[in-house]
Scaffold this active site. Structure first.
Site, mmCIF file in Angstrom:
data_model
loop_
_atom_site.group_PDB
_atom_site.id
_atom_site.type_symbol
_atom_site.label_atom_id
_atom_site.label_comp_id
_atom_site.label_asym_id
_atom_site.label_seq_id
_atom_site.Cartn_x
_atom_site.Cartn_y
_atom_site.Cartn_z
ATOM 1 N N SER A 90 0.825 -1.209 0.000
ATOM 2 C CA SER A 90 0.000 0.000 0.000
ATOM 3 C C SER A 90 0.859 1.259 0.000
ATOM 4 C CB SER A 90 -0.895 0.036 1.242
ATOM 5 O OG SER A 90 -1.624 -1.160 1.345
HETATM 6 N N1 SAH Z 1 -0.792 -4.172 3.820
HETATM 7 C C1 SAH Z 1 -0.202 -4.832 2.702
HETATM 8 C C2 SAH Z 1 -1.131 -4.705 1.508
HETATM 9 C C3 SAH Z 1 -1.242 -5.969 0.809
HETATM 10 S S1 SAH Z 1 -2.369 -5.988 -0.540
HETATM 11 C C4 SAH Z 1 1.159 -4.206 2.398
HETATM 12 O O1 SAH Z 1 1.344 -3.025 2.737
HETATM 13 O O2 SAH Z 1 2.011 -4.858 1.814
HETATM 14 C C5 SAH Z 1 -3.634 -7.019 0.127
HETATM 15 C C6 SAH Z 1 -3.245 -8.411 0.501
HETATM 16 O O3 SAH Z 1 -4.443 -9.057 0.945
HETATM 17 C C7 SAH Z 1 -2.689 -9.279 -0.624
HETATM 18 O O4 SAH Z 1 -1.460 -9.791 -0.248
HETATM 19 C C8 SAH Z 1 -3.730 -10.372 -0.780
HETATM 20 O O5 SAH Z 1 -3.181 -11.633 -1.127
HETATM 21 C C9 SAH Z 1 -4.349 -10.419 0.597
HETATM 22 N N2 SAH Z 1 -5.683 -11.011 0.685
HETATM 23 C C10 SAH Z 1 -6.701 -10.959 -0.214
HETATM 24 N N3 SAH Z 1 -7.771 -11.605 0.260
HETATM 25 C C11 SAH Z 1 -7.441 -12.085 1.486
HETATM 26 C C12 SAH Z 1 -8.126 -12.829 2.468
HETATM 27 N N4 SAH Z 1 -9.390 -13.213 2.306
HETATM 28 N N5 SAH Z 1 -7.468 -13.108 3.623
HETATM 29 C C13 SAH Z 1 -6.182 -12.734 3.815
HETATM 30 N N6 SAH Z 1 -5.484 -12.029 2.908
HETATM 31 C C14 SAH Z 1 -6.101 -11.689 1.762
#
Ligand code: SAH
Length: 217
Positions: free
Chosen positions: A65
């Protein structure tokens, strides 16, 4: 200047220009984001861009993000250092590290095993000992560790997943993006003495939360 010194300077600029100047003012959040080395959460080839105010790819079609949204969501959590936090969507682990600096304990769930594994390794290498990363569908929460004082979801969902509401402690707060796959409203959910109140806090854009209680895979 060595590369760590250069990154530290870029981090200062990120905090001043993209966070403080745009309304993220909680001094604890700004301090934490000055400390956490964001470049360590992206692959080598992207490190030069780690401190710009944008999301970056982390593989598996997912993104880390943008710093502003990390600062904003963390501020909205109003952490004091005593909280047990559930994070859904570990991704790179960057937001996890910022939370770990500001809360007692962070339980983080990632759907994709390879991202969870890499995030775990990065967090460990940086010495975060109050973080647990698990693979699974975070929309189901983490029942064994519930209730949580704070819950943060960093992927967009069509609605607030009911298990997360159930696992929010009294007096607790959840922050999550709710809306369509294209854009969402950052939503703040409070449990006030057992009563659930929610309010919008501006627009945002996240990748999809995938699985039961969210978007179909
Ligand atoms: N906060 C993270 C953002 C990651 S993007 C950072 O700063 O790096 C969102 C993430 O949510 C992705 O890695 C995706 O695989 C995960 N995701 C999507 N659906 C999900 C679910 N149901 N449970 C857990 N993770 C999930």
């Amino acid at each position: 200047m060595d590369s760590e010194g250069r990154y530290a300077r870029e981090r200062e600029r990120m905090v001043d220009e993209h966070l403080a100047a745009r309304g993220v003012t909680d001094p604890h959040v700004l301090e934490a984001m000055r400390r956490v080395p964001r470049h360590r959460f992206v692959q080598e080839a992207l490190r030069a861009r780690a401190y710009g105010d944008h999301a970056l790819p982390i593989g598996e079609e997912q993104t880390i993000s943008q710093p502003f949204i990390v600062g904003l969501m963390t501020s909205l959590l109003e952490l004091t250092g005593r909280e047990k936090v559930l994070e859904v969507g570990t991704g790179s682990g960057y937001q996890t590290a910022v939370l770990a600096e500001l809360a007692r304990r962070v339980c983080s769930i990632e759907r994709l095993p390879r991202l969870a594994e890499r995030a775990r390794a990065t967090l460990e290498a940086l010495g975060h000992v109050n973080v647990w990363v698990r693979v699974g569908n975070g929309a189901l929460g983490w029942p064994d560790e519930a209730p949580f004082d704070r819950i943060i979801v960093t992927a967009g969902s069509p609605a607030i997943p009911p298990p997360l509401v159930q696992q929010l402690a009294e007096g607790g707060r959840m922050v999550l993006p709710v809306g369509s796959p294209e854009n969402q409203v950052l939503t703040v959910v409070d449990n006030v003495g057992g009563e659930i109140r929610q309010r919008p806090h501006g627009e945002c854009k996240f990748v999809k939360l995938v699985g039961k209680y969210a978007w179909e895979p």
